[in-house]
Design a protein around this motif. Sequence first.
Motif, PDB file in Angstrom:
ATOM      1  N   ARG A  90      39.339  36.256  26.600  1.00  0.00           N
ATOM      2  CA  ARG A  90      40.135  36.344  27.829  1.00  0.00           C
ATOM      3  C   ARG A  90      39.428  37.198  28.874  1.00  0.00           C
ATOM      4  O   ARG A  90      39.338  36.823  30.057  1.00  0.00           O
ATOM      5  CB  ARG A  90      41.516  36.933  27.511  1.00  0.00           C
ATOM      6  N   LEU A  91      38.864  38.316  28.448  1.00  0.00           N
ATOM      7  CA  LEU A  91      38.164  39.199  29.394  1.00  0.00           C
ATOM      8  C   LEU A  91      36.913  38.523  29.959  1.00  0.00           C
ATOM      9  O   LEU A  91      36.594  38.683  31.145  1.00  0.00           O
ATOM     10  CB  LEU A  91      37.811  40.523  28.714  1.00  0.00           C
ATOM     11  N   ARG A  92      36.196  37.775  29.131  1.00  0.00           N
ATOM     12  CA  ARG A  92      35.007  37.051  29.627  1.00  0.00           C
ATOM     13  C   ARG A  92      35.415  36.017  30.673  1.00  0.00           C
ATOM     14  O   ARG A  92      34.720  35.846  31.691  1.00  0.00           O
ATOM     15  CB  ARG A  92      34.288  36.358  28.470  1.00  0.00           C
ATOM     16  N   ALA A  93      36.527  35.349  30.393  1.00  0.00           N
ATOM     17  CA  ALA A  93      37.003  34.346  31.354  1.00  0.00           C
ATOM     18  C   ALA A  93      37.372  35.028  32.673  1.00  0.00           C
ATOM     19  O   ALA A  93      37.046  34.517  33.764  1.00  0.00           O
ATOM     20  CB  ALA A  93      38.195  33.591  30.780  1.00  0.00           C
ATOM     21  N   GLU A  94      38.039  36.169  32.620  1.00  0.00           N
ATOM     22  CA  GLU A  94      38.391  36.909  33.841  1.00  0.00           C
ATOM     23  C   GLU A  94      37.139  37.354  34.583  1.00  0.00           C
ATOM     24  O   GLU A  94      37.066  37.272  35.815  1.00  0.00           O
ATOM     25  CB  GLU A  94      39.248  38.127  33.503  1.00  0.00           C
ATOM     26  N   LEU A  95      36.133  37.820  33.807  1.00  0.00           N
ATOM     27  CA  LEU A  95      34.876  38.268  34.411  1.00  0.00           C
ATOM     28  C   LEU A  95      34.167  37.102  35.089  1.00  0.00           C
ATOM     29  O   LEU A  95      33.642  37.246  36.209  1.00  0.00           O
ATOM     30  CB  LEU A  95      33.996  38.900  33.344  1.00  0.00           C
ATOM     31  N   GLU A  96      34.145  35.964  34.463  1.00  0.00           N
ATOM     32  CA  GLU A  96      33.522  34.768  35.039  1.00  0.00           C
ATOM     33  C   GLU A  96      34.263  34.376  36.317  1.00  0.00           C
ATOM     34  O   GLU A  96      33.656  33.964  37.301  1.00  0.00           O
ATOM     35  CB  GLU A  96      33.508  33.611  34.047  1.00  0.00           C
ATOM     36  N   ALA A  97      35.587  34.459  36.279  1.00  0.00           N
ATOM     37  CA  ALA A  97      36.400  34.087  37.456  1.00  0.00           C
ATOM     38  C   ALA A  97      36.116  35.045  38.614  1.00  0.00           C
ATOM     39  O   ALA A  97      36.099  34.648  39.776  1.00  0.00           O
ATOM     40  CB  ALA A  97      37.873  34.080  37.101  1.00  0.00           C
ATOM     41  N   MET A  98      35.894  36.309  38.297  1.00  0.00           N
ATOM     42  CA  MET A  98      35.607  37.306  39.345  1.00  0.00           C
ATOM     43  C   MET A  98      34.227  37.085  39.949  1.00  0.00           C
ATOM     44  O   MET A  98      34.017  37.342  41.134  1.00  0.00           O
ATOM     45  CB  MET A  98      35.732  38.724  38.778  1.00  0.00           C
TER      46      MET A  98
END
Length: 100
Positions: A90-98
Amino acid sequence: MEIEVTNEELKAIRENKHEIERRFRDLEGLERTLRVLKLRLLLEGKDRVEKKLAEMRASYAELVEFEKMAKRDKEFLMAFRKELSEENKRLRAELEAMKK
């Protein structure tokens, strides 16, 4: 052959010295004495075996409990690892989105 006796038994032997000597002179008395000694030896062996069995049962119970605890710990750690993996995803996905 060596025979170990307690202080009480030694006192009884001294008090009954003449009776014991008479038994040793008498074949039947000697046979009775040998049967008594053999019985005592067998009872002592039985006591040792029972004590060892009790120790082994206690050790086995501890081992079974340890095994159950290890299984519970493993299940807990596997669930925790899964949660960490999902959180990491989930955190990687948020980081990618940012980044986008």
